[in-house]
Design a protein around this motif. Structure first.
Motif, PDB file in Angstrom:
ATOM      1  N   THR A   1       0.855  -1.182   0.000  1.00  0.00           N
ATOM      2  CA  THR A   1       0.000   0.000   0.000  1.00  0.00           C
ATOM      3  C   THR A   1       0.898   1.242   0.000  1.00  0.00           C
ATOM      4  N   LEU A   2       0.280   2.393  -0.193  1.00  0.00           N
ATOM      5  CA  LEU A   2       1.034   3.642  -0.291  1.00  0.00           C
ATOM      6  C   LEU A   2       0.804   4.507   0.942  1.00  0.00           C
ATOM      7  N   GLY A   3       1.878   5.167   1.367  1.00  0.00           N
ATOM      8  CA  GLY A   3       1.806   6.106   2.479  1.00  0.00           C
ATOM      9  C   GLY A   3       2.164   7.504   2.029  1.00  0.00           C
ATOM     10  N   ASN A   4       2.223   8.418   2.959  1.00  0.00           N
ATOM     11  CA  ASN A   4       2.423   9.827   2.626  1.00  0.00           C
ATOM     12  C   ASN A   4       3.848  10.144   2.162  1.00  0.00           C
TER      13      ASN A   4
ATOM     14  N   VAL B   1      -9.780   1.744  -8.151  1.00  0.00           N
ATOM     15  CA  VAL B   1     -10.241   3.127  -8.058  1.00  0.00           C
ATOM     16  C   VAL B   1      -9.277   3.999  -8.852  1.00  0.00           C
ATOM     17  N   THR B   2      -9.800   4.871  -9.678  1.00  0.00           N
ATOM     18  CA  THR B   2      -8.958   5.751 -10.489  1.00  0.00           C
ATOM     19  C   THR B   2      -8.034   6.568  -9.603  1.00  0.00           C
ATOM     20  N   ASP B   3      -6.744   6.604  -9.953  1.00  0.00           N
ATOM     21  CA  ASP B   3      -5.735   7.379  -9.234  1.00  0.00           C
ATOM     22  C   ASP B   3      -5.513   6.918  -7.799  1.00  0.00           C
ATOM     23  N   LYS B   4      -5.910   5.710  -7.485  1.00  0.00           N
ATOM     24  CA  LYS B   4      -5.618   5.119  -6.183  1.00  0.00           C
ATOM     25  C   LYS B   4      -5.133   3.694  -6.398  1.00  0.00           C
ATOM     26  N   HIS B   5      -4.308   3.212  -5.468  1.00  0.00           N
ATOM     27  CA  HIS B   5      -3.753   1.861  -5.559  1.00  0.00           C
ATOM     28  C   HIS B   5      -4.494   1.001  -4.540  1.00  0.00           C
ATOM     29  N   ALA B   6      -5.667   0.492  -4.937  1.00  0.00           N
ATOM     30  CA  ALA B   6      -6.534  -0.264  -4.040  1.00  0.00           C
ATOM     31  C   ALA B   6      -6.847  -1.623  -4.635  1.00  0.00           C
ATOM     32  N   ALA B   7      -7.095  -2.599  -3.762  1.00  0.00           N
ATOM     33  CA  ALA B   7      -7.369  -3.948  -4.249  1.00  0.00           C
ATOM     34  C   ALA B   7      -7.978  -4.782  -3.130  1.00  0.00           C
TER      35      ALA B   7
ATOM     36  N   LEU C   1      -2.699   7.769   0.557  1.00  0.00           N
ATOM     37  CA  LEU C   1      -1.789   8.830   0.130  1.00  0.00           C
ATOM     38  C   LEU C   1      -2.585   9.982  -0.490  1.00  0.00           C
ATOM     39  N   GLU C   2      -2.432  11.183   0.063  1.00  0.00           N
ATOM     40  CA  GLU C   2      -3.039  12.372  -0.542  1.00  0.00           C
ATOM     41  C   GLU C   2      -1.963  13.220  -1.215  1.00  0.00           C
ATOM     42  N   PHE C   3      -1.010  13.739  -0.421  1.00  0.00           N
ATOM     43  CA  PHE C   3       0.076  14.552  -0.962  1.00  0.00           C
ATOM     44  C   PHE C   3       1.405  13.974  -0.504  1.00  0.00           C
ATOM     45  N   VAL C   4       2.373  13.917  -1.414  1.00  0.00           N
ATOM     46  CA  VAL C   4       3.689  13.368  -1.100  1.00  0.00           C
ATOM     47  C   VAL C   4       4.398  14.247  -0.066  1.00  0.00           C
ATOM     48  N   ASN C   5       4.907  13.597   0.981  1.00  0.00           N
ATOM     49  CA  ASN C   5       5.673  14.245   2.042  1.00  0.00           C
ATOM     50  C   ASN C   5       4.870  15.267   2.833  1.00  0.00           C
ATOM     51  N   LYS C   6       3.548  15.091   2.856  1.00  0.00           N
ATOM     52  CA  LYS C   6       2.694  15.841   3.781  1.00  0.00           C
ATOM     53  C   LYS C   6       1.987  14.812   4.646  1.00  0.00           C
ATOM     54  N   THR C   7       1.926  15.075   5.938  1.00  0.00           N
ATOM     55  CA  THR C   7       1.609  14.020   6.893  1.00  0.00           C
ATOM     56  C   THR C   7       0.193  13.466   6.830  1.00  0.00           C
ATOM     57  N   PRO C   8      -0.863  14.272   6.713  1.00  0.00           N
ATOM     58  CA  PRO C   8      -2.213  13.686   6.745  1.00  0.00           C
ATOM     59  C   PRO C   8      -2.497  12.788   5.549  1.00  0.00           C
ATOM     60  N   GLY C   9      -3.524  11.957   5.687  1.00  0.00           N
ATOM     61  CA  GLY C   9      -3.924  11.063   4.612  1.00  0.00           C
ATOM     62  C   GLY C   9      -5.384  11.235   4.262  1.00  0.00           C
ATOM     63  N   LEU C  10      -5.763  10.729   3.102  1.00  0.00           N
ATOM     64  CA  LEU C  10      -7.147  10.843   2.628  1.00  0.00           C
ATOM     65  C   LEU C  10      -7.467   9.652   1.731  1.00  0.00           C
TER      66      LEU C  10
ATOM     67  N   GLY D   1      -1.826  14.653  11.646  1.00  0.00           N
ATOM     68  CA  GLY D   1      -1.249  13.737  10.667  1.00  0.00           C
ATOM     69  C   GLY D   1      -2.063  12.508  10.360  1.00  0.00           C
ATOM     70  N   ALA D   2      -3.291  12.424  10.836  1.00  0.00           N
ATOM     71  CA  ALA D   2      -4.077  11.202  10.701  1.00  0.00           C
ATOM     72  C   ALA D   2      -4.915  11.193   9.412  1.00  0.00           C
ATOM     73  N   LEU D   3      -5.815  10.224   9.315  1.00  0.00           N
ATOM     74  CA  LEU D   3      -6.687  10.086   8.157  1.00  0.00           C
ATOM     75  C   LEU D   3      -7.803  11.126   8.231  1.00  0.00           C
ATOM     76  N   LYS D   4      -7.861  11.996   7.238  1.00  0.00           N
ATOM     77  CA  LYS D   4      -8.785  13.131   7.282  1.00  0.00           C
ATOM     78  C   LYS D   4     -10.246  12.719   7.169  1.00  0.00           C
ATOM     79  N   ASP D   5     -10.499  11.610   6.468  1.00  0.00           N
ATOM     80  CA  ASP D   5     -11.901  11.184   6.324  1.00  0.00           C
ATOM     81  C   ASP D   5     -12.196   9.946   7.178  1.00  0.00           C
ATOM     82  N   THR D   6     -11.643   9.929   8.388  1.00  0.00           N
ATOM     83  CA  THR D   6     -11.922   8.839   9.332  1.00  0.00           C
ATOM     84  C   THR D   6     -13.409   8.671   9.576  1.00  0.00           C
ATOM     85  N   ALA D   7     -14.125   9.780   9.814  1.00  0.00           N
ATOM     86  CA  ALA D   7     -15.550   9.693  10.143  1.00  0.00           C
ATOM     87  C   ALA D   7     -16.340   9.047   9.009  1.00  0.00           C
ATOM     88  N   LYS D   8     -16.037   9.424   7.774  1.00  0.00           N
ATOM     89  CA  LYS D   8     -16.729   8.833   6.623  1.00  0.00           C
ATOM     90  C   LYS D   8     -16.423   7.339   6.513  1.00  0.00           C
TER      91      LYS D   8
END
Length: 260
Positions: free
Chosen positions: A75-78, A99-105, A120-129, A167-174
């Motif tokens: 999987t991919l990280g930040n 999923v388009t533009d995501k590495h999911a399976a 992974l949302e943005f390279v070398n930025k801590t939060p995720g999405l 630095g956590a997952l921004k869409d945790t609630a969703k």
């Protein structure tokens, strides 16, 4: 999780040679008396910016694992770069993303389905999405796969409550709105915090924080890898610390799945 391999095998960060650590883990895996069904690496495969050379070295270091015919799933990280990752790892480039533009399976095993997600949302930025498209795919995929326990596998830690997510997952609630009512979801496995820990949320979903292969943020914590054995009603986890004298080396966690 969190191998953080740099192109230069001699590179050291936080008093740790990441290439040496991944090499050590690879040798331990290759020496196991029973070959694992597969190896999962949960994000931040590369160093800070996911440079092309990082993935070249990362792939080379996995040589003993691949030679032992263990399938490797990533999987991919930040700190990963999706374009460099796909360009540098042939299997990733050749695969079709769910999923388009995501590495999911979905990784199907006899006793569970592993849902490999891309936070992974943005390279070398801590939060995720995860993003709405991936969440919609996950909901649909979970509804189409209710016959086995589901284990979610993504790099970022979750964030519950109010205030700044940092630095956590921004869409945790969703995400949790999707997984809590779907009782086949039994566990969420993540890295990112470089801290081995196993908890359980209020709905009975296990939260498994993998140790880093690379460096730890707190020198009292272990780095290393975790052996996971699926059981009919749960999961057995065993910590293999890179320092065998660490007090948590060999620690076993026996998890029982929440009722369906």
């Amino acid at each position: 999780a969190d191998t953080h391999v740099a192109a230069d095998r001699a590179f050291v960060a936080r008093e740790t040679n990441m290439a040496d650590n991944l090499t050590a883990v690879g040798k331990e895996l290759a020496a196991l008396p029973t070959r694992p069904a597969g190896v999962l690496i949960n994000g931040d495969c590369a160093f800070n910016h996911g440079a092309a050379g990082d993935y070249a070295t990362f792939t080379d270091l996995l040589g003993p694992v691949r030679a032992a015919q263990m399938p490797v799933h990533l999987t991919l990280g930040n700190h990963d770069d999706r374009a460099n990752f796909r360009a540098g790892i042939n299997e990733a480039k050749e695969g079709k993303d769910a999923v388009t533009d995501k590495h999911a399976a979905i990784l199907r095993a006899p006793r569970a389905n592993w849902f490999l997600l891309d936070s992974l949302e943005f390279v070398n930025k801590t939060p995720g999405l995860l993003g709405d498209d991936q969440l919609a795919w996950l909901a649909k995929a979970l509804d189409a796969n209710t016959d086995k326990p589901a284990i979610l596998f993504a790099h970022h830690n979750l964030f519950f409550g109010a205030g700044e997510i940092k630095g956590a997952l921004k869409d945790t609630a969703k995400l949790w709105d999707i997984v809590r009512p779907r009782k086949q979801v039994k566990a969420y496995v993540f890295g990112h915090t470089h801290n081995w820990e196993v908890k359980e949320d209020t709905s009975g979903i296990h939260l498994i924080n993998l140790p880093p292969v690379a460096y730890v943020f707190n020198k009292t914590r272990p780095n290393g890898w975790v052996a996971a054995t699926l059981k009919p009603d749960g999961l057995r986890l065993k910590l293999n610390a890179l320092k065998p004298d660490h007090p948590e080396h060999g620690q076993v966690k026996e998890l029982t799945w929440r009722p369906a």
